[in-house]
Design an enzyme around this catalytic site. Structure first.
Site, PDB file in Angstrom:
ATOM      1  CG  ASN A 180      17.515  30.077  23.856  1.00 17.92           C
ATOM      2  OD1 ASN A 180      17.105  29.491  24.853  1.00 17.92           O
ATOM      3  ND2 ASN A 180      18.555  30.893  23.897  1.00 17.92           N
ATOM      4  CG  LEU A 181      12.105  30.322  20.665  1.00 18.80           C
ATOM      5  CD1 LEU A 181      10.647  30.739  20.803  1.00 18.80           C
ATOM      6  CD2 LEU A 181      12.231  28.809  20.809  1.00 18.80           C
ATOM      7  NE  ARG A 214      21.591  31.248  19.031  1.00 24.24           N
ATOM      8  CZ  ARG A 214      20.956  31.958  19.951  1.00 24.24           C
ATOM      9  NH1 ARG A 214      19.859  32.613  19.654  1.00 24.24           N
ATOM     10  NH2 ARG A 214      21.425  32.041  21.201  1.00 24.24           N
ATOM     11  CB  CYS A 261      40.760  54.635  39.951  1.00 29.18           C
ATOM     12  SG  CYS A 261      42.126  53.922  39.076  1.00 29.18           S
ATOM     13  CE  LYS A 305      18.848  26.914  25.973  1.00 29.48           C
ATOM     14  NZ  LYS A 305      19.967  27.695  25.427  1.00 29.48           N
ATOM     15  N   GLY A 363      22.292  23.939  22.879  1.00 25.29           N
ATOM     16  CA  GLY A 363      21.860  25.269  22.450  1.00 25.29           C
ATOM     17  C   GLY A 363      21.988  25.420  20.954  1.00 25.29           C
ATOM     18  CB  ILE A 409      26.837  24.297  18.391  1.00 24.78           C
ATOM     19  CG1 ILE A 409      27.499  25.585  17.902  1.00 24.78           C
ATOM     20  CG2 ILE A 409      27.543  23.091  17.793  1.00 24.78           C
ATOM     21  CD1 ILE A 409      28.968  25.715  18.267  1.00 24.78           C
ATOM     22  CB  ALA A 445      31.698  24.253  30.468  1.00 21.53           C
TER      23      ALA A 445
END
Lengths: 592, 314
Positions: free
Chosen positions: A57-58, A60, A174, A73, A27, A29, A122
């Site tokens: 996403n586009l 970056r 509550c 991806k 993604g 990074i 992950a």
């Protein structure tokens, strides 16, 4: 004589071209990282990501273009990277790193693993796999203008789980059901409502008034009476597919309207009127104002009053989105469920409408769809430049590791503004492993406080072992001299145990459980501390953790300090705890 | 200020809203609109240039003009990701154009193959911001002087091996903010002989002096240190270091020999870091949001240090 290949010494350049590295995530990074690795001279790269490309996403994830929306991806990242370096050997996996195919042997193939993830589960998992395989791991994260990179090496540094990380922010039932005081409470309520109507029903996601609210009772007898007198038997019942099929025989539009209208009445009028009878709740709070559909309908079309039109607009939006979602559900067939997705317009419309109606009822200023989407979708703002910087730092740390210079590795923090020592990028020495780490200590052990008579086996598996302790496929034995198997990771084997209570197996105060995750090569010894004395809505506590209270509303300071571990977990930072050796933490707090 | 108002179209399209969503949530819609009205010139499409180009195009400026007279070599294919491997011999700016445009079709990207030295003054004046990479000291000083007078924001940056820097001159004719900027000329011509300057040397990043050395190398040799002539260039670097430190009247000890073998070629991850910081500074300046770094950022890729410091007359 020093020989250079580009900027690098020849020995280093040579080792880059032969070593294999793994990038987990393609993604924000990940795209930047893949580009840097390839340009730096890494030749054998494997990249894994379970996600597909979205238009948001586009801004970056520059290896993707509009035409790639919907595609894998990992796959597209590989193809784009090959465009500018056709000789690189890149393998792409459109898969989850938590898939058991990626076992310790798989990880041992690599000289280096680099995380480019957006969620804690992950990260925990990869942390354990790298410890098990004894492979260096470079961990990183970004949020907005902030970012950080760190290096994890078994036995040498802290692992990802050495420092306790604050857990997910949750709100008491509550508050959500009876006494919301902030927009986020209304948004959470709206998401619960979505699940009750269209998705997976969850007992923890009730939306109807909570008759057992301790705050509501003037005295215990009154509370009991109220509970038994209540005609509400919990939740809004979802219209079953059968009923739906029956009803489509008639005038569908009228029925659509009726059903949605009925729900509006119940949720935003009847339920509110019920709440009003719990008068103690409103002694010190502003009482909610029930919506009157009829009145709104009559005034709706004519008035220029923004406020009224706003409400009416949201009523219509609610109605309309309910209709759309119902037909989505119907199309999916019997027993189908919808999963809420912020990028699905009717699902987002539904939450926007329901949350705003509830905010209005509880005298809060309504919010725009844009703002509600941020909160409901846990969206973390993101830009290309922060990811570019962090990905550059990851590769630089990687080069140190491959040169055998582990002692020169650092945690590096990217600030928004320079600190008092003029540093925008702050390198900090890595900490050694924590002796009591429940993951990387030689024989990890924890103590868990819970009620053995009220905690089910499935609760232990899902909420404690998986959610809290990051196991993916736990196996649990009781240390009772017989090695009784409580939970087996083999599907179906111990299913019969799921709804039994721990005490049914003789588990009591002082019992010890051995929990294993064989994929992660991880064994955790759990000491059971029985208690009948937990706070409301708290079902277990890990002894030694800071108390899990709902955190105070964040001040601006804390917001600028946050470097999140991802949008699927807590919003709080995992910044290093060292305020003394590293100027970073101390100065971050000083920022306005 | 009238300029800015004219540039602000009130409507943001669906397409823009969807694509820029995650950054609008960070810097706001007004900032995005200002970006959308800005034209930027980028000189130099080496490793650093490509990073800056990517960052500005993704950010959604109105137009980005690429200017580079250099040709694509084998080295350039390794250095940056916009140039196709088949483009050897072509002009570097023109070869980068297609991929740059793909990054964001909503930005007008243009490419020119000329030497920046040959461009007339008014070429530079058509932009809101100018970003100079791989340029000689003299060119940078000239362009800075020319542009900052007209309220055009000027940025410079380079990467030399593990080291990199960026400089900004946001001096405006109507300084409304408290932050002040000086010219590149003034920034580079700090007088180190004064008592005050000498006292501040201890807190001064040595990268500043390293920059002088590398700029002088570039001026003298017409190129940057080349791995192919490592031995020769290393020796020259050491010599220039001695000369520069002496001419600045500072101690020869400030810069040890260490740096020499680490300042060759543009290292991709260092380009990414410097390009990220530089790109964000341009975005901040164009969107008029968030305090700019004054006026240098130095990055040392070996230590992981990124420092912001001000050089110039107080």
């Amino acid at each position: 004589m020093v020989q250079l290949v580009g900027s690098l010494r020849k020995e280093l350049a040579d080792s880059l071209s032969s070593c294999r590295v793994l990038v987990v995530g393609a993604g924000g990074i990940g795209c930047e990282l893949l580009k840097n690795l390839v340009l730096t001279g890494f030749k054998n790269i494997e990249v894994i990501d379970l996600d597909t490309i979205d238009v948001s996403n586009l801004n970056r994830q520059f290896l993707f273009q509009k035409k790639h929306v919907g595609k894998s991806k990992a796959q597209v990242a590989k193809e784009s990277a090959l465009q500018f370096c056709p000789t690189a050997n890149i393998t792409a996996y459109h898969d989850s790193i938590m898939n058991p195919d990626y076992n310790v042997e798989f990880f041992r193939n690599f000289m280096l693993v680099m995380n480019a993830l957006d969620n804690r589960a992950a990260r925990n998992h990869v942390n354990r796999m790298c410890l098990a395989a004894d492979i260096p791991l470079i961990e990183s994260g970004t949020a907005g203008y902030l970012g950080q990179v760190t290096v994890i090496k078994k036995g040498l540094t802290e692992c990802y789980e050495c420092q306790p990380k604050p857990s997910q922010k949750t709100f008491p039932g509550c508050t959500i059901r009876n006494t919301p005081s902030e927009p986020i409470h209304c948004i959470v309520w709206a998401k619960y409502l979505f699940n009750q109507l269209f998705g997976e029903e969850d007992a923890d996601q009730e939306v109807s008034p909570d008759t057992a609210d301790p705050e509501a009772a003037w005295n215990p007898e009154e509370a009991a009476a109220r509970a038994t007198a209540s005609e509400k038997d919990g939740d809004i019942k979802r219209v079953s597919t059968k009923e739906w099929a029956r009803s489509t025989g008639y005038d569908s539009i009228k029925l659509f309207n009726k059903v949605a209208t009925r729900q509006i009445h119940q949720l935003f009028k009847d339920d509110i009127m019920y709440l009003l009878t719990m008068d103690k709740l409103w002694k010190k709070r502003k009482a909610p104002l029930p919506l009157d559909w009829q009145q709104l309908e009559n005034h709706g079309s004519g008035l220029k009053d923004q406020q009224v039109l706003g409400i009416w607009g949201y009523c219509k939006l609610f109605q309309h989105s309910v209709e759309t979602l119902r037909s989505q559900l119907e199309q999916k067939g019997d027993g189908a469920e919808l999963v809420w997705d912020k990028d699905d317009p009717p699902a987002m419309d539904f939450v926007t409408a329901a949350a705003n109606l509830r905010m209005h009822i509880f005298s809060m200023n309504m919010k725009s769809r844009f703002d509600i989407k941020s909160m409901a979708g846990n969206i973390i703002p993101a830009i290309a430049t922060t990811n570019a910087v962090i990905a550059g730092l990851i590769v630089l740390e990687g080069l140190k590791i491959l040169s055998g210079e582990l002692e020169s590795c650092r945690s590096i923090f990217l600030n928004k503004c320079p600190n008092l020592r003029k540093k925008l990028l702050v390198p900090c020495v890595l900490d050694p492993p924590s002796a009591n780490c429940y993951v990387c200590a030689s024989k990890p052990e924890v103590t868990v406080k819970l009620n053995v008579h009220k905690s089910m086996v499935v609760f232990l598996q899902d909420k404690i072992l998986k959610e809290r302790f990051g196991m993916v496929a736990p196996d649990v034995q009781i240390e009772d001299g017989k090695g009784t198997i409580l939970i087996s990771s083999e599907e179906g084997e111990t299913e019969a145990n799921n709804s039994k209570f721990l005490s049914d197996f003789g588990i009591r105060n002082g019992s010890r459980l051995q929990a294993d995750d064989f994929l992660q090569d991880y064994t955790l010894l759990i000491n059971v501390l029985h208690t009948e004395d937990l706070e409301k809505d708290v079902e277990f506590e890990v002894v030694g953790d800071a108390p899990d209270k709902a955190p105070p509303p964040p001040s601006n300071q804390e917001e600028t300090n946050s470097i999140t571990n991802g949008n699927k977990d807590s919003a709080q930072p995992s910044t290093s705890s060292k305020g003394l050796t590293c100027s970073h933490s101390a100065v971050m707090l000083a920022q306005p | 200020m009238i300029d800015m108002i004219e540039k602000e179209e009130p409507i943001i399209s669906e397409e823009e809203a969807a694509q820029y969503d995650r950054q609008i949530r960070l810097w706001g819609l007004d900032a995005q609109k200002r970006l959308r009205g800005s034209r930027v010139l980028l000189v130099g499409l080496g490793g650093l240039g490509a990073e800056v180009a990517k960052n500005l195009i993704l950010a959604g400026v109105k137009g980005l003009t690429l200017l580079d007279h250099e040709q694509v070599t084998e080295e350039s294919c390794r250095a940056q990701f916009l140039v196709p491997v088949t483009a050897r011999g072509q002009n570097r700016a023109q070869a980068s154009l297609e991929r740059a445009q793909y990054l964001n079709p909503m930005v007008e990207v243009r490419a020119y193959p000329d030497r920046p030295e040959d461009k007339p003054d008014d070429f530079f004046l058509q932009f809101d911001a100018v970003c100079l990479t791989g340029c000689s000291r003299d060119l940078m000083v000239r362009v800075d002087q020319l542009c900052s007078q007209r309220n055009i924001k000027v940025f410079c940056g380079d990467v030399y091996g593990y080291y990199g820097y960026m400089f900004s001159d946001l001096a405006s004719i109507n300084p409304t903010t408290t932050a002040s900027f000086c010219s590149l000329k003034e920034a580079l011509e700090v007088d180190w002989t004064s008592e005050k300057a000498k006292a501040s040397l201890k807190r001064t990043p040595v990268d500043y002096f390293l920059l002088h050395v590398l700029l002088k190398f570039r001026t003298d040799k017409g190129r940057d240190p080349d791995p192919q002539s490592f031995a020769e260039d290393s020796q020259l670097l050491r010599q220039i270091r001695d000369d520069v430190l002496e001419s600045l009247a500072v101690s020869g000890d400030l810069l040890s020999d260490d740096f020499v073998s680490y300042c060759f070629s543009e290292m991709s991850p260092v380009c990414a870091v410097v390009g990220g910081v530089l790109g964000q500074e341009v975005v901040k300046a164009l969107s008029q949001r968030d305090a700019p770094h004054r006026n240098f950022f130095f990055f040392d890729g070996r230590k992981g240090n990124g420092v912001v410091d001000y050089f110039g007359p107080n």
